[in-house]
Design a protein around this motif. Structure first.
Motif, PDB file in Angstrom:
ATOM      1  N   TYR A  33       0.829  -1.204   0.000  1.00 18.65           N
ATOM      2  CA  TYR A  33       0.000   0.000   0.000  1.00 18.65           C
ATOM      3  C   TYR A  33       0.867   1.259   0.000  1.00 18.65           C
ATOM      4  O   TYR A  33       0.542   2.251  -0.670  1.00 18.65           O
ATOM      5  CB  TYR A  33      -0.913   0.013   1.233  1.00 18.65           C
ATOM      6  CG  TYR A  33      -2.023  -1.002   1.198  1.00 18.65           C
ATOM      7  CD1 TYR A  33      -3.091  -0.867   0.314  1.00 18.65           C
ATOM      8  CD2 TYR A  33      -2.019  -2.098   2.055  1.00 18.65           C
ATOM      9  CE1 TYR A  33      -4.118  -1.801   0.298  1.00 18.65           C
ATOM     10  CE2 TYR A  33      -3.042  -3.033   2.037  1.00 18.65           C
ATOM     11  CZ  TYR A  33      -4.085  -2.880   1.156  1.00 18.65           C
ATOM     12  OH  TYR A  33      -5.097  -3.790   1.128  1.00 18.65           O
ATOM     13  N   PHE A  34       1.953   1.236   0.751  1.00 20.54           N
ATOM     14  CA  PHE A  34       2.828   2.401   0.855  1.00 20.54           C
ATOM     15  C   PHE A  34       3.431   2.748  -0.500  1.00 20.54           C
ATOM     16  O   PHE A  34       3.447   3.916  -0.909  1.00 20.54           O
ATOM     17  CB  PHE A  34       3.946   2.116   1.870  1.00 20.54           C
ATOM     18  CG  PHE A  34       4.943   3.234   2.000  1.00 20.54           C
ATOM     19  CD1 PHE A  34       4.729   4.278   2.884  1.00 20.54           C
ATOM     20  CD2 PHE A  34       6.104   3.246   1.227  1.00 20.54           C
ATOM     21  CE1 PHE A  34       5.651   5.311   3.004  1.00 20.54           C
ATOM     22  CE2 PHE A  34       7.030   4.268   1.339  1.00 20.54           C
ATOM     23  CZ  PHE A  34       6.800   5.306   2.230  1.00 20.54           C
ATOM     24  N   VAL A  65       2.430   1.925  -3.603  1.00 20.57           N
ATOM     25  CA  VAL A  65       1.422   2.409  -4.548  1.00 20.57           C
ATOM     26  C   VAL A  65       0.945   3.806  -4.154  1.00 20.57           C
ATOM     27  O   VAL A  65       0.755   4.680  -5.003  1.00 20.57           O
ATOM     28  CB  VAL A  65       0.236   1.432  -4.625  1.00 20.57           C
ATOM     29  CG1 VAL A  65      -0.857   1.981  -5.536  1.00 20.57           C
ATOM     30  CG2 VAL A  65       0.700   0.082  -5.138  1.00 20.57           C
ATOM     31  N   GLY A  66       0.752   4.036  -2.854  1.00 20.26           N
ATOM     32  CA  GLY A  66       0.351   5.361  -2.383  1.00 20.26           C
ATOM     33  C   GLY A  66       1.398   6.414  -2.679  1.00 20.26           C
ATOM     34  O   GLY A  66       1.072   7.540  -3.086  1.00 20.26           O
ATOM     35  N   PHE A  67       2.675   6.068  -2.496  1.00 21.18           N
ATOM     36  CA  PHE A  67       3.760   6.993  -2.814  1.00 21.18           C
ATOM     37  C   PHE A  67       3.773   7.322  -4.301  1.00 21.18           C
ATOM     38  O   PHE A  67       3.952   8.466  -4.698  1.00 21.18           O
ATOM     39  CB  PHE A  67       5.103   6.366  -2.394  1.00 21.18           C
ATOM     40  CG  PHE A  67       6.303   7.181  -2.787  1.00 21.18           C
ATOM     41  CD1 PHE A  67       6.703   8.265  -2.028  1.00 21.18           C
ATOM     42  CD2 PHE A  67       7.038   6.856  -3.914  1.00 21.18           C
ATOM     43  CE1 PHE A  67       7.808   9.023  -2.391  1.00 21.18           C
ATOM     44  CE2 PHE A  67       8.142   7.586  -4.290  1.00 21.18           C
ATOM     45  CZ  PHE A  67       8.529   8.681  -3.521  1.00 21.18           C
ATOM     46  N   TRP A  68       3.573   6.297  -5.107  1.00 22.16           N
ATOM     47  CA  TRP A  68       3.528   6.483  -6.561  1.00 22.16           C
ATOM     48  C   TRP A  68       2.393   7.422  -6.952  1.00 22.16           C
ATOM     49  O   TRP A  68       2.570   8.349  -7.740  1.00 22.16           O
ATOM     50  CB  TRP A  68       3.366   5.119  -7.232  1.00 22.16           C
ATOM     51  CG  TRP A  68       3.080   5.168  -8.689  1.00 22.16           C
ATOM     52  CD1 TRP A  68       3.950   5.406  -9.691  1.00 22.16           C
ATOM     53  CD2 TRP A  68       1.808   4.978  -9.298  1.00 22.16           C
ATOM     54  NE1 TRP A  68       3.310   5.369 -10.907  1.00 22.16           N
ATOM     55  CE2 TRP A  68       1.988   5.118 -10.687  1.00 22.16           C
ATOM     56  CE3 TRP A  68       0.530   4.696  -8.819  1.00 22.16           C
ATOM     57  CZ2 TRP A  68       0.941   4.991 -11.592  1.00 22.16           C
ATOM     58  CZ3 TRP A  68      -0.515   4.579  -9.723  1.00 22.16           C
ATOM     59  CH2 TRP A  68      -0.297   4.716 -11.082  1.00 22.16           C
ATOM     60  N   LEU A  69       1.203   7.206  -6.388  1.00 22.22           N
ATOM     61  CA  LEU A  69       0.054   8.068  -6.693  1.00 22.22           C
ATOM     62  C   LEU A  69       0.301   9.500  -6.266  1.00 22.22           C
ATOM     63  O   LEU A  69       0.016  10.450  -7.008  1.00 22.22           O
ATOM     64  CB  LEU A  69      -1.202   7.525  -6.004  1.00 22.22           C
ATOM     65  CG  LEU A  69      -1.794   6.235  -6.562  1.00 22.22           C
ATOM     66  CD1 LEU A  69      -2.929   5.759  -5.669  1.00 22.22           C
ATOM     67  CD2 LEU A  69      -2.285   6.441  -7.980  1.00 22.22           C
ATOM     68  N   LEU A  70       0.830   9.681  -5.069  1.00 22.50           N
ATOM     69  CA  LEU A  70       1.080  11.025  -4.546  1.00 22.50           C
ATOM     70  C   LEU A  70       2.077  11.778  -5.422  1.00 22.50           C
ATOM     71  O   LEU A  70       1.877  12.957  -5.740  1.00 22.50           O
ATOM     72  CB  LEU A  70       1.603  10.933  -3.105  1.00 22.50           C
ATOM     73  CG  LEU A  70       1.968  12.265  -2.436  1.00 22.50           C
ATOM     74  CD1 LEU A  70       0.725  13.150  -2.309  1.00 22.50           C
ATOM     75  CD2 LEU A  70       2.594  12.022  -1.063  1.00 22.50           C
ATOM     76  N   LEU A 123      -2.538   0.868 -11.333  1.00 22.70           N
ATOM     77  CA  LEU A 123      -3.383   1.010 -10.156  1.00 22.70           C
ATOM     78  C   LEU A 123      -3.954  -0.316  -9.659  1.00 22.70           C
ATOM     79  O   LEU A 123      -4.067  -0.527  -8.446  1.00 22.70           O
ATOM     80  CB  LEU A 123      -4.518   1.999 -10.461  1.00 22.70           C
ATOM     81  CG  LEU A 123      -5.177   2.672  -9.254  1.00 22.70           C
ATOM     82  CD1 LEU A 123      -4.120   3.324  -8.366  1.00 22.70           C
ATOM     83  CD2 LEU A 123      -6.199   3.693  -9.709  1.00 22.70           C
ATOM     84  N   ILE A 172      -2.917  -2.760  -6.484  1.00 23.74           N
ATOM     85  CA  ILE A 172      -3.372  -2.730  -5.095  1.00 23.74           C
ATOM     86  C   ILE A 172      -4.180  -3.979  -4.769  1.00 23.74           C
ATOM     87  O   ILE A 172      -4.315  -4.369  -3.598  1.00 23.74           O
ATOM     88  CB  ILE A 172      -4.201  -1.453  -4.838  1.00 23.74           C
ATOM     89  CG1 ILE A 172      -3.348  -0.209  -5.099  1.00 23.74           C
ATOM     90  CG2 ILE A 172      -4.747  -1.413  -3.419  1.00 23.74           C
ATOM     91  CD1 ILE A 172      -4.071   1.092  -4.855  1.00 23.74           C
TER      92      ILE A 172
END
Length: 362
Positions: free
Chosen positions: A177-178, A180-185, A207, A210
């Motif tokens: 999760y971290f 993918v979240g970093f990538w999105l941010l 995406l 996840i």
């Protein structure tokens, strides 16, 4: 991919990894180590090589590499604090090696980033596009299946949060999760500040990753039937989506063009184009035929003309020597051929048309 996911589920359920990710090996090998040794360092070096190889294949993979590296650093800070330095030294060597291996590509990266400006062809990032993005998780032709996927997705996240501990298993899931979240941010920020690189053609590929930690979270329940239920669910989704994609493919304009060409276009025929788009399509499906375009029509895309071997002519009169038919995918300027004495016959290709241009000998 599904087989690998369920293999991971089974492995995690037994808490006995026979195929371990490099991150897991590094974390285990670094436990209670106060000195640097080759047994630990070699896995760092291997991870650096794997990460750089991924970064060379795609820039977004490079972003995930940065997220993974930050995650490892965060793990060491949380587990060891600043008491032991050996982990941070290994991490530093690992980062330096990745930078050195990626240095040859830095000039290309900078030049491409400068070329992608606000006038880039990708549409701008909007609030509406962000709202539509989560639907990528549940894309299926069945509304019932889409709703079922949403339930499975939300339940998996709930199970993960409810069973979150300081174990390596929880850390691995949280790490997914971290990253993918970093990538999105990062890419959302870059899209807002610099250029709109955050688009569906990338989200569709990245995406849905996840789903891996979401599905892996079900191992906390430790029920053998869960894997079989999920397998059946995803199999149904795959069959429904594949049927929809196959139907679209069999009715697509490109498929109709190739079917028409196999029956009606001979080796002596040629293609004429008013626009570069029809040139790229026709050359892809009929590379052994001659292609023609009026001089100046490809001024902005000379590379395409050279790549396809397209002949640029000053007038359609130069096509009088062609023994076969001339085919055209666009009818905007067909009067040029009519004025030169050619005959034109129109064929329907579903939503499009193709024109046969020929000359009747007197």
């Amino acid at each position: 991919i599904l087989c690998e996911i369920f293999k991971v589920l089974k492995i995690w359920g037994n808490i006995n990894l026979s195929i371990r990710p490099q991150h897991h090996i590094i974390i285990k090998a670094s436990d209670d180590k106060t000195v640097i040794n080759w047994k630990t360092l070699k896995f760092w070096l291997l991870l650096a090589l794997i990460n750089v190889s991924a970064a060379y294949t795609h820039y977004f993979a490079g972003v995930a590499t940065i997220g993974t590296s930050l995650l490892l650093l965060l793990y060491f800070i949380m587990k060891y604090g600043l008491k032991t330095k050996v982990h941070y030294i290994c991490w530093g060597i690992y980062c330096i090696l990745m930078v050195l291996l990626y240095l040859p590509w830095i000039p290309v990266l900078l030049s491409q980033m400068s070329a992608v400006n606000e006038n880039y062809w990708i549409s701008a990032l909007t609030e509406a596009s962000l709202h539509e993005s989560p639907e990528i998780f549940f894309l299926t032709s069945s509304e019932l299946m889409s709703m079922t996927l949403k339930v499975v997705f939300l339940l998996g996240i709930f199970i993960f949060i409810a069973h979150l501990t300081r174990s390596r298993q929880s850390f691995w899931l949280a790490g997914c999760y971290f990253v993918v979240g970093f990538w999105l941010l990062l890419i959302i920020s870059y899209s807002l500040v610099r250029s709109p690189v955050f688009v569906n053609r990338y989200l569709i590929m990245l995406l849905p990753l996840i789903w891996i930690p979401v599905i892996a979270s079900y191992v906390f329940i430790d029920k053998g039937c869960i894997c079989h239920i999920l397998l059946v669910l995803f199999a149904f989704c795959f069959i429904l989506n594949y049927e929809e994609q196959y139907t679209w493919y069999t009715s697509s304009p490109d498929k109709q063009l190739t079917d028409f060409g196999s029956q009606n276009i001979s080796e002596d025929d040629a293609f004429f184009h008013f626009y570069s788009q029809s040139l790229s399509i026709s050359d892809a499906y009929f590379p052994n035929h001659e292609h023609y375009m009026l001089l100046g029509a490809l001024e902005s895309e000379k590379a395409l003309a050279e790549l396809t071997g397209c002949h640029q002519i000053e007038s359609v009169d130069e096509l009088l020597s062609i023994s076969g038919n001339i085919w055209c995918l666009n009818g905007d300027y067909l009067q040029l051929f009519e004025e030169a004495g050619f005959q034109i016959e129109t064929y329907d290709l579903g939503t499009g048309k193709i024109y046969r241009i020929y000359r009747v000998d007197e």
